[in-house]
Scaffold this motif. Structure first.
Motif: not given
Length: 317
Positions: A146-166
């Motif tokens: 994420l640090s490299e992507a932010a520095r290079q201004r590149r979009t990322v694709h991520m899988h995120y688990r919310a606090y309810v588990g979804q």
């Protein structure tokens, strides 16, 4: 204490470690103004070191390709700064693994002169850091990606688990990372919600850097955005309380990351999400400010329990 010569050498070290750096970035790293950086660059050029200035809207500096000096020796302040950073970072959970911190400390000690090494070892053996980590540590590769992507201004694709588990998938334009109170956050534009969002790094299951680039806002404070968004992050209980005081006083006594404050006719509206109402009851009492609980009713019950506990303690002989 950093003297001009030390700062000039620090500029050289920074330019050797990066392909190029803007004058503003150098000024921020050394805590001086850009005019002083220009003076340091001139001093390096006068010494025959090929520093090239690149014109443009922001301007930047770089060493000519292929030019390298042997590594410069750490002075007392630099060795102490590195040691303190590693010790505190390890205690706070900033380093992803203890062996990494221990290995770095060992390498630093190995290259230090005996006099400085003894001073550094004295700090390691006597310094006690009273910090309780949360245990919500992200994986090291997620922090780096994420640090490299932010520095290079590149979009990322991520899988995120919310606090309810979804778990959801989304594209994110990462603007920057923030560490606060034991948690890591990434701030950026979420293409799923079509708005700015904050995500906890320990809840990111996987992240992949894409080839697509984005333009980051020129003026954007990631820390300020995190402080504003934390109170609005869903949790077990939604709390709505009216403080009987002015907005200015409420902003002084209520931590910015605790709740969203808004002036209303009855006083100041305090809204937030929490997982533990007993903890919030203590927080409200410690504000030393009259208030009215709108919701939830369970908060009233926790306040009554707290009052009974205080009464018992006050009557104890």
């Amino acid at each position: 204490m950093y003297f001009p010569t030390t700062r000039v050498l620090t500029v050289l070290e920074l330019l050797q470690s990066r392909q190029q750096m803007s004058g503003q970035e150098l000024a921020e790293r050394l805590e001086v103004d850009p005019r002083t950086i220009r003076r340091y660059i001139t001093m390096l050029q006068d010494l025959g070191i090929p520093v090239e200035g690149m014109r443009g809207r922001y301007g930047s500096y770089r060493l000519l390709p292929g030019y390298k000096l042997p590594p410069l020796m750490f002075n007392d302040d630099e060795a102490l700064a590195l040691t303190l950073g590693l010790l505190v970072g390890r205690k706070m959970g900033l380093t992803m693994a203890t062996p990494a911190a221990e290995g770095a400390l060992a390498k630093i000690e190995r290259v230090l002169p005996q006099s400085i090494r003894e001073r550094v070892q004295a700090v390691q053996e006597t310094l006690v850091v009273d910090v309780t980590p949360t245990g919500a540590l992200p994986r090291s590769e997620i922090v780096v990606d994420l640090s490299e992507a932010a520095r290079q201004r590149r979009t990322v694709h991520m899988h995120y688990r919310a606090y309810v588990g979804q778990e959801t998938e989304r594209a994110l334009d990462p603007y920057g990372l923030v560490y606060r109170s034991g948690y890591w956050y990434v701030v950026g534009y979420c293409h799923l919600r079509l708005d700015l969002r904050t995500f906890r790094l320990d809840r990111i299951v996987a992240v992949e850097t894409l080839t697509r680039t984005f333009t980051r806002p020129e003026v954007f404070d990631c820390l300020a955005f995190v402080l504003k968004s934390i109170p609005s992050t869903p949790a077990t209980w939604f709390v709505d309380v009216v403080l009987k005081t002015s907005l200015e006083e409420a902003q002084r006594i209520v931590p910015p990351a605790l709740a969203v404050l808004e002036q209303v006719a009855e006083g100041v509206e305090l809204k937030c999400y929490v997982d533990h109402l007993d903890w919030l009851a203590w927080v409200l009492i410690r504000l030393h400010c009259p208030f009215v609980v709108r919701q939830p009713t369970e908060l009233r019950e926790e306040l009554l329990k707290l009052a009974q506990q205080i009464t018992v303690l006050a009557e104890r002989t």
